[in-house]
Design a protein around this motif. Sequence first.
Motif, PDB file in Angstrom:
ATOM      1  N   MET A 239       9.029  57.241  21.410  1.00 30.50           N
ATOM      2  CA  MET A 239       9.455  58.160  20.361  1.00 30.50           C
ATOM      3  C   MET A 239       8.816  59.531  20.548  1.00 30.50           C
ATOM      4  O   MET A 239       9.428  60.544  20.245  1.00 30.50           O
ATOM      5  N   GLU A 240       7.604  59.548  21.070  1.00 35.04           N
ATOM      6  CA  GLU A 240       6.930  60.836  21.268  1.00 35.04           C
ATOM      7  C   GLU A 240       7.679  61.710  22.266  1.00 35.04           C
ATOM      8  O   GLU A 240       7.791  62.924  22.087  1.00 35.04           O
ATOM      9  N   ALA A 241       8.236  61.076  23.290  1.00 35.97           N
ATOM     10  CA  ALA A 241       9.012  61.840  24.276  1.00 35.97           C
ATOM     11  C   ALA A 241      10.232  62.479  23.611  1.00 35.97           C
ATOM     12  O   ALA A 241      10.550  63.642  23.871  1.00 35.97           O
ATOM     13  N   LEU A 242      10.893  61.729  22.744  1.00 32.74           N
ATOM     14  CA  LEU A 242      12.051  62.255  22.026  1.00 32.74           C
ATOM     15  C   LEU A 242      11.620  63.390  21.093  1.00 32.74           C
ATOM     16  O   LEU A 242      12.282  64.421  21.013  1.00 32.74           O
ATOM     17  N   GLN A 243      10.511  63.210  20.412  1.00 32.44           N
ATOM     18  CA  GLN A 243      10.005  64.254  19.518  1.00 32.44           C
ATOM     19  C   GLN A 243       9.719  65.536  20.287  1.00 32.44           C
ATOM     20  O   GLN A 243      10.083  66.628  19.846  1.00 32.44           O
TER      21      GLN A 243
ATOM     22  N   ASP B  55       3.460  72.349  21.480  1.00 31.99           N
ATOM     23  CA  ASP B  55       2.221  71.990  20.796  1.00 31.99           C
ATOM     24  C   ASP B  55       2.056  72.700  19.452  1.00 31.99           C
ATOM     25  O   ASP B  55       1.295  72.250  18.593  1.00 31.99           O
ATOM     26  N   ASP B  56       2.756  73.811  19.273  1.00 26.59           N
ATOM     27  CA  ASP B  56       2.654  74.567  18.014  1.00 26.59           C
ATOM     28  C   ASP B  56       3.463  73.931  16.884  1.00 26.59           C
ATOM     29  O   ASP B  56       3.252  74.248  15.719  1.00 26.59           O
ATOM     30  N   ILE B  57       4.395  73.079  17.228  1.00 25.81           N
ATOM     31  CA  ILE B  57       5.261  72.471  16.210  1.00 25.81           C
ATOM     32  C   ILE B  57       4.696  71.106  15.841  1.00 25.81           C
ATOM     33  O   ILE B  57       4.634  70.209  16.670  1.00 25.81           O
ATOM     34  N   GLU B  58       4.290  70.980  14.594  1.00 32.60           N
ATOM     35  CA  GLU B  58       3.762  69.694  14.130  1.00 32.60           C
ATOM     36  C   GLU B  58       4.920  68.737  13.862  1.00 32.60           C
ATOM     37  O   GLU B  58       5.907  69.099  13.241  1.00 32.60           O
ATOM     38  N   THR B  59       4.766  67.517  14.326  1.00 29.81           N
ATOM     39  CA  THR B  59       5.824  66.513  14.221  1.00 29.81           C
ATOM     40  C   THR B  59       6.234  66.245  12.781  1.00 29.81           C
ATOM     41  O   THR B  59       7.413  66.074  12.483  1.00 29.81           O
ATOM     42  N   ASP B  60       5.271  66.222  11.872  1.00 30.91           N
ATOM     43  CA  ASP B  60       5.567  65.880  10.483  1.00 30.91           C
ATOM     44  C   ASP B  60       5.667  67.095   9.569  1.00 30.91           C
ATOM     45  O   ASP B  60       5.908  66.954   8.374  1.00 30.91           O
TER      46      ASP B  60
ATOM     47  N   LEU C 170      14.080  64.038  12.413  1.00 30.88           N
ATOM     48  CA  LEU C 170      15.160  64.260  13.377  1.00 30.88           C
ATOM     49  C   LEU C 170      15.107  63.227  14.495  1.00 30.88           C
ATOM     50  O   LEU C 170      16.137  62.690  14.899  1.00 30.88           O
ATOM     51  N   ALA C 171      13.917  62.942  14.980  1.00 25.77           N
ATOM     52  CA  ALA C 171      13.756  61.957  16.060  1.00 25.77           C
ATOM     53  C   ALA C 171      14.219  60.582  15.590  1.00 25.77           C
ATOM     54  O   ALA C 171      14.926  59.878  16.318  1.00 25.77           O
ATOM     55  N   ASN C 172      13.850  60.214  14.367  1.00 26.17           N
ATOM     56  CA  ASN C 172      14.273  58.924  13.823  1.00 26.17           C
ATOM     57  C   ASN C 172      15.790  58.860  13.691  1.00 26.17           C
ATOM     58  O   ASN C 172      16.416  57.852  14.027  1.00 26.17           O
TER      59      ASN C 172
END
Length: 86
Positions: free
Chosen positions: A1-5, A24-29, A76-78
Amino acid sequence: MEALQNQIKQLIIDALNLEDITVDDIETDAPLFGEGLGLDSIDALELGLAIKKTFNIVIDADDTNTREHFASVANLANYISSQTSH
């Protein structure tokens, strides 16, 4: 999932020409709109087109869940993962 994110983060950067931002500047959550990344409705349209082109997923702008899907990279990844695993 991290790769997709990370792929989604790069897609956001490329689609919206965010030259000063890295993955790296974009936080996943973090929120993509408003307080977080600060995207607007025009960005949402651009991002929707990029997602359609990249993942062959049509995001219905009139769907009440769309705002939730676009809330963060994690959402979005989900969503993309759920649409592509059929």
